[in-house]
Design an enzyme around this catalytic site. Structure first.
Site, short mmCIF file in Angstrom:
data_model
loop_
_atom_site.label_atom_id
_atom_site.label_comp_id
_atom_site.label_asym_id
_atom_site.label_seq_id
_atom_site.Cartn_x
_atom_site.Cartn_y
_atom_site.Cartn_z
N HIS B 74 43.92 24.92 56.04
CA HIS B 74 44.03 24.40 54.68
C HIS B 74 44.53 25.50 53.74
O HIS B 74 45.48 25.28 52.98
CB HIS B 74 42.67 23.87 54.19
CG HIS B 74 42.63 23.58 52.72
ND1 HIS B 74 43.31 22.53 52.14
CD2 HIS B 74 42.02 24.23 51.70
CE1 HIS B 74 43.10 22.54 50.83
NE2 HIS B 74 42.34 23.57 50.53
N ASP B 103 75.97 27.25 41.71
CA ASP B 103 75.12 27.35 42.89
C ASP B 103 74.40 28.68 42.80
O ASP B 103 74.57 29.43 41.84
CB ASP B 103 75.95 27.25 44.19
CG ASP B 103 75.11 26.70 45.35
OD1 ASP B 103 73.93 27.07 45.45
OD2 ASP B 103 75.63 25.90 46.13
N TRP B 138 42.55 32.43 56.08
CA TRP B 138 43.94 32.75 55.77
C TRP B 138 44.16 34.24 55.55
O TRP B 138 45.27 34.73 55.70
CB TRP B 138 44.44 31.93 54.57
CG TRP B 138 44.10 32.48 53.22
CD1 TRP B 138 42.89 32.41 52.60
CD2 TRP B 138 44.98 33.17 52.31
NE1 TRP B 138 42.94 33.03 51.38
CE2 TRP B 138 44.21 33.50 51.16
CE3 TRP B 138 46.32 33.54 52.34
CZ2 TRP B 138 44.75 34.18 50.08
CZ3 TRP B 138 46.84 34.23 51.24
CH2 TRP B 138 46.06 34.53 50.13
N SER B 167 61.74 34.62 55.39
CA SER B 167 62.32 33.55 54.58
C SER B 167 62.17 33.84 53.09
O SER B 167 63.11 33.68 52.31
CB SER B 167 61.62 32.24 54.95
OG SER B 167 61.72 31.30 53.93
N SER B 168 60.97 34.29 52.70
CA SER B 168 60.73 34.53 51.27
C SER B 168 61.55 35.70 50.75
O SER B 168 62.05 35.67 49.62
CB SER B 168 59.25 34.84 51.02
OG SER B 168 58.49 33.70 51.29
N HIS B 251 47.41 39.97 46.18
CA HIS B 251 47.18 39.72 44.76
C HIS B 251 48.44 39.35 44.00
O HIS B 251 48.46 38.36 43.30
CB HIS B 251 46.38 40.81 44.07
CG HIS B 251 45.84 40.25 42.79
ND1 HIS B 251 44.77 39.40 42.78
CD2 HIS B 251 46.33 40.27 41.54
CE1 HIS B 251 44.60 38.93 41.55
NE2 HIS B 251 45.52 39.45 40.77
N GLU B 253 50.77 37.89 45.22
CA GLU B 253 51.02 36.55 45.73
C GLU B 253 50.39 35.47 44.83
O GLU B 253 50.96 34.40 44.61
CB GLU B 253 50.47 36.45 47.15
CG GLU B 253 50.38 35.05 47.73
CD GLU B 253 51.73 34.47 48.12
OE1 GLU B 253 52.73 35.23 48.11
OE2 GLU B 253 51.80 33.28 48.42
N TYR B 255 50.13 35.55 41.70
CA TYR B 255 51.03 35.33 40.57
C TYR B 255 52.32 34.68 41.02
O TYR B 255 52.95 33.94 40.26
CB TYR B 255 51.28 36.66 39.84
CG TYR B 255 49.98 37.25 39.35
CD1 TYR B 255 49.19 36.53 38.46
CD2 TYR B 255 49.50 38.45 39.81
CE1 TYR B 255 47.97 37.00 38.04
CE2 TYR B 255 48.27 38.94 39.40
CZ TYR B 255 47.51 38.21 38.52
OH TYR B 255 46.29 38.68 38.12
N SER B 266 56.05 26.07 30.18
CA SER B 266 56.75 26.61 29.01
C SER B 266 58.03 25.83 28.70
O SER B 266 58.60 26.00 27.61
CB SER B 266 57.09 28.09 29.21
OG SER B 266 55.92 28.81 29.53
N HIS B 300 40.24 44.46 43.65
CA HIS B 300 39.13 43.64 43.14
C HIS B 300 38.76 42.54 44.14
O HIS B 300 37.78 41.84 43.95
CB HIS B 300 39.41 43.07 41.74
CG HIS B 300 40.49 42.05 41.66
ND1 HIS B 300 41.30 41.90 40.58
CD2 HIS B 300 40.90 41.12 42.54
CE1 HIS B 300 42.16 40.93 40.79
NE2 HIS B 300 41.94 40.44 41.97
N HIS B 301 39.55 42.42 45.21
CA HIS B 301 39.14 41.52 46.30
C HIS B 301 38.18 42.23 47.25
O HIS B 301 37.73 41.64 48.22
CB HIS B 301 40.37 41.04 47.08
CG HIS B 301 41.30 40.23 46.24
ND1 HIS B 301 41.20 38.86 46.13
CD2 HIS B 301 42.33 40.58 45.44
CE1 HIS B 301 42.15 38.41 45.32
NE2 HIS B 301 42.84 39.43 44.88
N THR B 326 47.70 37.30 29.95
CA THR B 326 47.42 35.90 30.24
C THR B 326 46.95 35.19 28.98
O THR B 326 47.37 34.07 28.68
CB THR B 326 46.34 35.79 31.34
OG1 THR B 326 46.67 36.70 32.38
CG2 THR B 326 46.26 34.40 31.89
N LYS B 329 49.77 34.29 26.75
CA LYS B 329 50.46 33.06 27.13
C LYS B 329 49.72 31.84 26.61
O LYS B 329 50.32 30.91 26.05
CB LYS B 329 50.57 32.97 28.65
CG LYS B 329 51.56 33.93 29.20
CD LYS B 329 52.00 33.51 30.57
CE LYS B 329 53.24 34.29 30.91
NZ LYS B 329 54.26 33.63 31.58
N ARG B 448 31.16 30.83 51.06
CA ARG B 448 32.29 30.02 51.50
C ARG B 448 32.46 30.19 53.02
O ARG B 448 31.83 31.05 53.63
CB ARG B 448 33.56 30.44 50.77
CG ARG B 448 33.95 31.87 51.04
CD ARG B 448 34.95 32.40 50.03
NE ARG B 448 36.29 31.87 50.28
CZ ARG B 448 37.42 32.49 49.93
NH1 ARG B 448 37.37 33.65 49.31
NH2 ARG B 448 38.59 31.96 50.17
#
Lengths: 388, 627
Positions: B74, B103, B138, B167-168, B251, B253, B255, B266, B300-301, B326, B329, B448
């Protein structure tokens, strides 16, 4: 009467409607269900209370910001909604440096408010307790159980006190845990006493527990492993029994005594023969035989992390098994029937990977099915019941 | 005006083959979108199974083994196969159009990125039929992920993530080149729509963060298959090394997942409030700042892993600093609707919900920066609640908003508003029912990644509520699916012209759906929100006033400047090619072989040949086929 039945049957509450009526009831029930015994919100020790204090402050500030921002958002949505018949176009405002700078200053000030207690609380919970009364316990995390070695509590022959899954501590005394792992990363967590701390192979981590009050014998404080450690991660629980000083001393004395090895040819000896051929491949047990000689049976294993030796084994030490209330790492109530079921087919109770055990390389992934007959199981359980 | 603009393309614009060989950024965008939608339903189904198992204490709906695979898949699916590709879908389709290009910079590389993504996804999912899916979460923490080398589940994860990373990186390089080199005349960087800006920031984040996890995964692969000992504690390796390498990627990631959604919001808020975005430069720079600071907070993880108080304090405070841009925004979004004339169409509802849910997720994020409380919240359902508020109530709502907003541009038909509103309210209620209670569960001690929980810990009721919420979300998204099917495939949707929302940016100047070459004539851009300024002036009060010149003639490009009329034969677009798909198929086959070492070497041989065939064919292919 007949009419009432008919009406009841044909009452036309639609199913969805009925379901929707259930939702608020469940929400209400949920809200009333309290925080439970494993909560971080009702601490029972000074360290957890400090953390909870920081949390309360942060929650207050967050609530303030939440109400403010949501208020502005909802107000703006309501006030500036498109109204029928209004043909005017809005003013084309492109921005305002005053508001931008104001927003930044506002956030920075709020965060400064939070950062001070953060750092102070951090230093507080990470402080190493000092003094003569500190109790040192070494913790080894295993897939999927906990081993506790009381390095300060030794018997006359130098044996340290070893137990599993159920931690007994005295009230009001700083208990300094020195922890490592025998396999993968675990995390030791008893929320009402302190936050969690990972238990990492090859490293030593520490955690201090201080408990306010003794717990009733049948209501130990629950905790559990908080870092995903594989198949039975959910079943890797901890129970903490808090005693007053005298109660703790009594518990220690009892635990340091060996249990009894049955005399040859007695009723319990059959169970012991089975135990000593199969179970001692993984489990340690310290017994006194009829001649009064004390022997520790089973494999001795040392795990060294950061030059600290953790005395360990492959399975929980069973010397005083029946002094515990639970087995399977605090997951199942300990009684003869349950235990027989467990020995007969361990994986029917707790998921494990015992078929992948590799003792020679120190890999243990659970209790295997030993293929004992029900008579043998009964004999072994009878024996274990005497080890209290 | 040019009466008829022809597009030069090789024959075969229809059928499956046309989709396989397409290098059109719009078609590739749609391929990404459809694939992401399919994975969204699969990942959602996995979540529903997980939630069903947790409906009550000690249920036996799933075995521990199945549960661990499902929650792992998941997470993996939603992050890498849903949110990243849906962001890629929007970026592909709209980045070139928003900046006035025909293009992306490298159309065939673009096709390669898509095909490698889909083949990687299929490779990972094939594990379900080959003995079991990845089951180590994950994040795949070592040494759990290196423990059982005789079971290949985690190899699927290692290899699948690696090829997805290729790919990314290819896609990111492409988007950066596009944004830097393909902008229409007059489209300065600070005239780019915020969505284009956020796509650019995300591309940089990926380019700089993926190498870290790529090294980590490579080492993990060596540990698992060749007895390397990078993460083996008893041999002098270090399990925490993996966590650092993973989160230096992981991290940023986060964002990567949310910034494009912020970009969409926006765009949507100004359109439906009929006002320009409040503080455009601040929104842009705070997006870039979030991306930049995001590289300095990964630990912080790991506040419970034993880094020591100095590092913990540093990373805690750094994490708090992210709250500042943040917050900027959020204030600007509120400033945008403030004083506007708000139309509550479905895209607007989802964007407003994005702002509201993101505020909640952002605030719970700040509580993680507070290290003492984080030691209680870490790895509990509180964290699960937090990142779903950011990634579902946040990112996914943003992308759904984007679908409602741009669907008319994709298909020429508007999605049904009534169904859209039913979808919205069910999704919002279901979402909060599911994830709201998880805050409480986490604070009350529920970790979890646990397949069952006992009675007596006070978790049963809130879990039941969460499961009811999860099924509500299912219903909501079935309504959404029905809306799309009904509108597009049953042709029931309202037909629209170029500019159904009275939009502000260049995509609304061209037909819906756009022609292959996007713009008959390359536009010349004079300002931010150029199209709006062609339609509206401001009076002395600063209110918008419709200019009569182009009233109702949004498809008339008369006033838009002309730069490129194309050659007399028409506009030259790149030719279709199957080589990018072939090259990525080769990489996927190689990956499949790497999973099954050592006998997978045969597959690796085949895969490498196919890949080289694709790459050589690609580089030797004539630029335009003779016709």
């Amino acid at each position: 009467m007949g009419e009432a039945i008919v009406r009841a049957r044909y009452q036309t509450t639609p199913r969805l409607g009925r379901l929707l009526r259930v939702v608020p009831v469940i929400l209400l029930l949920a809200a009333c269900s309290g925080s439970g015994p494993q909560t971080a919100l009702e601490p029972e020790g000074p360290i957890a209370r400090d953390i909870d204090g920081v949390w309360d402050l942060v929650l207050m500030l967050a609530t303030f910001v939440f109400v403010l921002v949501m208020g502005l958002l909802v107000w703006a949505m309501w006030r500036y909604r498109e109204r029928p018949g209004d043909e005017t176009e809005p003013k084309q405002l492109h921005g305002s440096s005053v508001i931008e700078v104001g927003g930044v200053v506002f956030s920075v000030v709020l965060l400064a408010f939070i950062s001070v207690p953060t750092v102070r609380g951090l230093l507080d919970i990470r402080a190493v307790p000092e003094g003569d009364d500190v109790l040192h316990i070494q913790v080894t995390g295993h897939q999927w159980w906990w081993e506790f070695e009381y390095v300060d509590e030794t018997a006359a022959d130098g044996r340290t006190l070893i137990t599993a899954n159920e931690l007994h501590i005295p009230e009001d005394v700083p208990v300094y845990l020195t922890m490592t792992s025998a396999d993968v990363i675990h995390s030791f967590w008893v929320p009402v006493l302190n936050g969690k701390r990972d238990v990492v192979p090859g490293r030593v981590t520490n955690l201090t527990l201080i408990a306010d009050n003794p717990t009733p014998p049948d209501e130990p404080i629950p905790g559990q492993c908080a870092e995903f450690c594989g198949l039975a991660h959910a079943d890797m629980r901890i129970k903490v029994h808090v005693h007053d000083a005298a109660g703790y001393a009594a518990w220690v004395d009892e635990q340091l005594l060996p249990s009894e090895q049955p005399a040859p040819e007695t009723a319990l000896d059959a169970g012991w023969q089975t135990f000593n051929t199969l179970c001692t491949a993984c489990h340690q047990v310290t017994l006194e035989d009829v001649e009064g000689e004390v022997t520790t049976h089973g494999p001795e294993r040392y795990i060294t992390s950061d030059d600290i030796e953790f005395r360990s084994s492959f399975g929980p030490n069973l010397t005083h098994l029946f002094s515990r209330d639970t087995f399977g790492s605090g997951t199942f109530t300990l009684d003869a029937d349950h235990l027989a079921e467990w020995i007969d087919n361990p994986e029917s109770l707790k998921p494990m990977w015992a078929d992948r055990n590799d003792l020679a390389n120190g890999r243990v992934l659970g209790m295997p099915d030993l293929g004992l007959s029900s008579a043998q199981i009964e004999e072994v359980v009878d024996l274990l019941e005497t080890w209290r | 005006m040019t009466a008829q603009v022809q597009t030069i393309r090789s024959p075969g614009d229809r059928g499956v083959w046309a989709w396989i060989t397409t290098v059109d950024h719009k078609r590739i965008g749609l391929l990404y979108a459809v694939s992401a939608a399919a994975f969204f339903f699969i990942g959602g189904l996995e979540a529903l199974l997980v939630r069903t198992q947790l409906l009550g204490p000690n249920l036996e709906v799933l075995s521990a083994e199945a549960y661990n695979q499902l929650f792992t898949m998941h997470g993996l699916t939603m992050v890498f196969l849903v949110v990243m590709p849906i962001a890629a879908a929007f970026t592909n389709y709209f980045l070139p159009i928003l900046i006035g290009a025909r293009d992306v910079a490298f159309p065939r590389l673009n096709a390669f990125s898509y095909w490698l993504f889909i083949f990687s996804g299929l490779l990972i999912y094939s594990s379900f039929f080959l003995g079991g899916a990845p089951d180590g979460a994950w994040v795949g923490y070592a040494p759990l992920s290196t423990q059982l080398t005789e079971v290949v589940r985690m190899d699927f994860w290692t290899i699948g993530l690696s090829t997805l990373g290729i790919s990314s990186i290819a896609a990111s390089a492409n988007f950066i080149a596009t944004a830097f080199t393909m902008r229409a005349p007059g489209m300065t960087m600070l005239r780019m729509p915020v969505f284009a800006w956020m796509s650019l920031v995300v591309a940089f984040l990926l380019i700089f963060s993926l190498p870290s996890v790529a090294i980590g995964l490579f080492q993990l692969f060596l540990d698992r298959n060749f007895g390397a000992l990078f993460y083996a504690a008893d041999a002098g390796g270090d399990p925490l090394l993996w966590q650092h390498l993973f989160w230096i990627f992981g991290h940023p990631e986060v964002y990567v997942l949310v910034l494009p959604a912020m970009g969409i919001v926006s765009e949507v808020l100004p359109t439906f409030a009929r006002k320009p975005l409040f503080g455009y430069p601040f929104v842009v720079f705070s997006g870039a700042a979030i991306g930049f600071i995001g590289f300095g907070v990964w630990s912080h993880h790991m506040f419970t892993s034993g880094m020591g108080p100095i590092a913990e304090a540093g990373f805690g405070v750094a994490t708090m600093i992210i709250a500042v841009p943040t917050g900027v925004k959020i204030f600007n979004w509120i400033g945008t609707i403030w004083g506007g004339k708000i139309k509550f169409n479905t895209p607007m509802l989802f964007s407003l919900a994005f702002v509201a849910m993101f505020v909640i997720g952002g605030l719970s994020g700040v509580t993680h920066a507070v290290v003492p409380s984080d030691t209680q919240q870490h790895d509990t359902y509180y964290v699960v609640a937090h990142f779903h508020y950011v990634l579902f109530g946040g990112a996914v709502f943003g992308y759904v908003s984007g679908v409602y907003y741009w669907f008319p541009k994709w298909t020429g038909r508007k999605l049904n508003e009534t169904l859209g509103k039913i979808h919205f309210w069910l999704a919002l209620i279901g979402f909060n029912l599911t994830f709201g209670p998880m805050h409480v569960l986490g604070l009350n001690g529920m970790p979890r990644r646990t397949y069952r929980y006992p009675e007596g810990l006070g978790w049963a009721n809130w879990n039941a509520v969460a499961t009811i919420g999860a099924y509500t979300i299912l219903v909501a998204f079935l309504v959404f699916a029905w809306n799309i099917v009904r509108t597009h495939y049953l042709n029931k949707g309202e037909r629209v012209g170029n500019d159904p929302w009275d939009g502000r940016t260049l995509e609304w100047t061209i037909p819906s759906p756009p022609p292959v070459h996007n713009f008959d004539e390359t536009p010349i851009v004079h300002s931010l929100d150029d199209f709006w300024h062609q339609k509206y002036a401001e009076n002395e009060e600063g209110r918008a006033v419709r200019m009569p010149a182009v009233t109702g003639a949004a498809d008339d490009q008369g006033d838009i400047g002309r730069a490129d009329h194309g050659t007399p034969e028409g506009i030259h677009m790149p030719s279709p090619s199957y080589y990018p798909a072939l090259a990525s198929l080769g990489i996927a086959i190689t990956g499949g072989g790497l999973v099954y070492l050592p006998w997978g070497f045969a597959a690796i041989g085949v895969g490498v040949v196919v890949m080289l065939w694709g790459l050589f064919g690609w580089s030797l292919e004539p630029v335009t086929k003779e016709h």
